[in-house]
Scaffold this motif. Structure first.
Motif, PDB file in Angstrom:
ATOM      1  N   GLU A  54       0.818  -1.212   0.000  1.00 60.48           N
ATOM      2  CA  GLU A  54       0.000   0.000   0.000  1.00 60.48           C
ATOM      3  C   GLU A  54       0.855   1.266   0.000  1.00 60.48           C
ATOM      4  N   PHE A  55       0.259   2.361  -0.473  1.00 60.04           N
ATOM      5  CA  PHE A  55       0.909   3.660  -0.392  1.00 60.04           C
ATOM      6  C   PHE A  55       0.930   4.099   1.072  1.00 60.04           C
ATOM      7  N   LEU A  56       1.985   4.820   1.443  1.00 67.92           N
ATOM      8  CA  LEU A  56       2.073   5.415   2.771  1.00 67.92           C
ATOM      9  C   LEU A  56       2.143   6.925   2.602  1.00 67.92           C
ATOM     10  N   LEU A  57       1.355   7.634   3.400  1.00 60.09           N
ATOM     11  CA  LEU A  57       1.266   9.084   3.277  1.00 60.09           C
ATOM     12  C   LEU A  57       1.747   9.756   4.550  1.00 60.09           C
ATOM     13  N   THR A  58       2.438  10.874   4.397  1.00 64.57           N
ATOM     14  CA  THR A  58       2.897  11.634   5.554  1.00 64.57           C
ATOM     15  C   THR A  58       1.714  12.304   6.244  1.00 64.57           C
ATOM     16  N   HIS A  59       1.963  12.833   7.434  1.00 65.27           N
ATOM     17  CA  HIS A  59       0.936  13.565   8.189  1.00 65.27           C
ATOM     18  C   HIS A  59       0.356  14.686   7.327  1.00 65.27           C
ATOM     19  N   HIS A  60       1.218  15.456   6.668  1.00 64.16           N
ATOM     20  CA  HIS A  60       0.768  16.570   5.834  1.00 64.16           C
ATOM     21  C   HIS A  60      -0.071  16.081   4.646  1.00 64.16           C
ATOM     22  N   GLN A  61       0.385  15.015   3.993  1.00 63.31           N
ATOM     23  CA  GLN A  61      -0.363  14.473   2.862  1.00 63.31           C
ATOM     24  C   GLN A  61      -1.731  13.956   3.297  1.00 63.31           C
ATOM     25  N   ALA A  62      -1.772  13.228   4.418  1.00 64.32           N
ATOM     26  CA  ALA A  62      -3.044  12.715   4.924  1.00 64.32           C
ATOM     27  C   ALA A  62      -3.985  13.870   5.271  1.00 64.32           C
TER      28      ALA A  62
END
Length: 115
Positions: A54-62
């Motif tokens: 799966e893709f992992l997203l940073t706090h900012h991206q989320a």
């Protein structure tokens, strides 16, 4: 020095969590609603169902994808625990602790907010 530190973070993330950075140009654009971010990390861990991928997203991206632009946790109850890593933060010119959230948790939070 920054390049060396980024390489160390990538090695530690792979060794400790089985997550891998996506090289420049290889990332996909992930879109939810009207917001979009670029894929930066991918999970290659086994959470009990085989390799994740799966893709992992940073706090900012989320926060961008869910529309929560504040310091609160963008995904309060993720199904898969977030991974803590140090990431380069251009706004402070250094490395700060950050969390990587699974894309499925971000999508679930987005759908919950949409009603």
């Amino acid at each position: 020095m920054i390049t060396t530190r980024l390489a160390e973070i990538a090695e530690d993330a792979w060794r400790d969590h089985r997550i891998m950075p996506v090289r420049d140009g290889n990332g996909r654009v992930l879109q939810l609603g009207t917001a979009a971010v670029e894929e930066l990390w991918q999970c290659h861990a086994d959470h009990g169902y085989g390799l994740c991928g799966e893709f992992l997203l940073t706090h900012h991206q989320a926060s961008t994808l869910t529309g929560m632009f504040n310091d609160d946790v963008p995904i309060p109850n993720p199904l898969i625990p977030p991974v803590e890593v140090e990431l380069l933060d251009p706004s402070v010119g250094g490395f700060l602790p950050n969390c990587l959230y699974h894309y499925s948790d971000v999508v679930a939070e987005y759908r919950k907010a949409q009603g």
